[in-house]
Structures are given as C-alpha cells and as structure tokens.
Scaffold this motif. Sequence first.
Motif: not given
Length: 353
Positions: A40-45, A16, A58, A60, A78
């Motif tokens: 991060d579980p948000d792949t795009a982020r 984030g 990266t 997950a 986090t």
Amino acid sequence: MTPTSQDLRVAVVGAGMMGADHVARITSTISGARVVAVVDPDTARATAAAATAPGAVTAADFEEALATTEIDAVIIATPGFLHEAVLMPALERGLAILCEKPLTTDEAASLRVLEAEQKLDRPHIQVGFMRRFDQGYQDLRALVASGDNGALLALHCAHRNATTPPSYSEEMLILDSVIHEIDAVPFIAGEPIVAVEVKKPRRNSLAPDGLRDPQFVLLETASGTLAVVEINVNIQFGYQVTTDAVFESGVASIGRETGLQLTSAGRAGVAVPPSFKERFGAAYDTQVQRWVDAAHRGTIDGPSAWDGYLASVVATAGVEAQKSGRRVEVDYAMAKPAFYDLDARADAVPSEA
C-alpha cells in the motif's frame, strides 16, 4: 495459524478495510497460507495491516514486493480501477490470484485481462464474488435449479449501507456495489443478464452532496426473469443485503436477520450487521480457504476471470443506463472461450451470451 514451509506465500495488495481484513483472516483463520507482504502506498496503513501477520514485510507498490519477496499468490484489494495494473504482472509471474470485485471497472480492461490470462496454461484468476459462498445464496440457487416451485419469475434484491464517504460517486453505485447483484443474479437464475435499466426515485437528503441515492437497477435475464435491485447506501441503520425470489408457486427469502429478536418497551426489533464483515464473514472465510486449497492443486475454485468479464460488461451497460435513463441491452463481445470451460466446478453457471 502456525506457518510452515509449504504454506502459500501471499501478498495482499491494498491495505484498506478489505485488504486488512484479508490479512487478519489468513493469519488467524486460513490454513495452508501466510501473508508475506502487504502492499500500500500509505505506509501507516500498510504497517498497521502487516502487524497482524508476523513476518510480513511492507511495500509501497506491487513491483517492489515482487522484487524483494518470494511470492506464490496475491490478493488484490485495491479500488477496482487499479486492478489491471496488478493483474498483469501477477499473470506474467504465473501467480495464483484472488481479485476482489470487480475484475476491472470497464469491459475493455477486462478483455485485456482475459487475453493475457489465456496465454497461460490454465486460469489463474479467481474473482471475489463471495456471495456465491454464502449458504443462503447457495440454497436459493439450488431451489431454482430443482424446479420444485416452478419457474423463477422475479427477484427483489436490496443492497443497503449505512453511509458512504464524500468521494463515493454515482457510477460506484453500479461498479462497486450493484456489481455483486450483477454476478449473483446469473448465479441464482442460471442464465445471463441481457438488459439493464436504472430508475432514480426521490433523493435521500442524507447522502453526500452530488450523489443521487437511492437507485433501482432492473436486470433482465435471457428468459425474462426480472431482478429489481434497490441500491441504497446512506440509509443510516447498518449493512443489509436481502433477496426475495418469486416463483410460480411460492416466494423464498434470504438475508433477513436471524439473530436476537428483542421485544421491549412497546417495540420489537432485531440487530442489523454494521458492515459487510459481519454479514458475509463466513462466506469470505470459505472463499479464501477454497482459493488457497485450489492454488495448492494448481487450479481455482470459484468465479473465474470470465465471470468477472461478464459482470464488467453488464456493469458498463448499467452505467450507460444510469446516465441515459434508457433500457440498455447487454452486448457480450464473445462466447465463452474453451479455456474457461469449468462447468464441472461446483459454483459454475451457464453464462454463454
């Protein structure tokens, strides 16, 4: 920075705003470290943050990163309630750890972290209370310690954000925002917090539905110094953190804007930082560099997990005070273990309960 084989190999968990900022900071500003994984579980982020760190992969989740990448250290960025799940495997691996505030969001979890860390040979966790690295806070602490203006009687603290997302809860006022003042007040005053009270004035109609904002948090130290913290997170104009210290023979202030002052068209004003990144950027840089340098020496150089525990205890009492409207005394479960006897450290504070 040009990476070397001796660089600390860092995984950043959480991509984030805070985590992405740390990835960019290590790549562009910090020496002796490089980011090798962004989790991060948000792949795009995760991908967007990793793009600022050449060669970083990266993942997950943290376990995947540990299984696939050589890692020496981890920055945990986090949400606070997820910290323990990363702290425990990081401690098992003996990694150097920089954990963003809070250490955990409740006292019981912080005690579990302390117990796990004390199984190691030395402290591995540094907690991200970056205000201790801000020059203004250091100057104010030194002024209190000098006694030049007599005893410290009170602190007026303001912690203001422009807006918050709809998901921001009332407890987060204490656990995610005032947690900074909960650490900073003992740092400045040189003594622990012993009681907390919360007062709620008229609600700001601009706050998200269901959020009672602003609030005033009263922190009382062992000698009776009272810190009044205005937490006001939907004030619209920007990010502002200030402290006024009232002494027996004077008042000292930090955090007032010192940039361009413009007088024009019948008005005078100064710019207000839009976010924490501008207000405390230099403090974050110093904090991370000192953490990296200390990790190379096999130590920490900043607030320890013990400091994080103390803040968690006060925050737990603060949430109780917030819900009950009563003054709540702070009950520390233990005295400071010898394991955390780091009083020679530059930023150590007397924190015995």
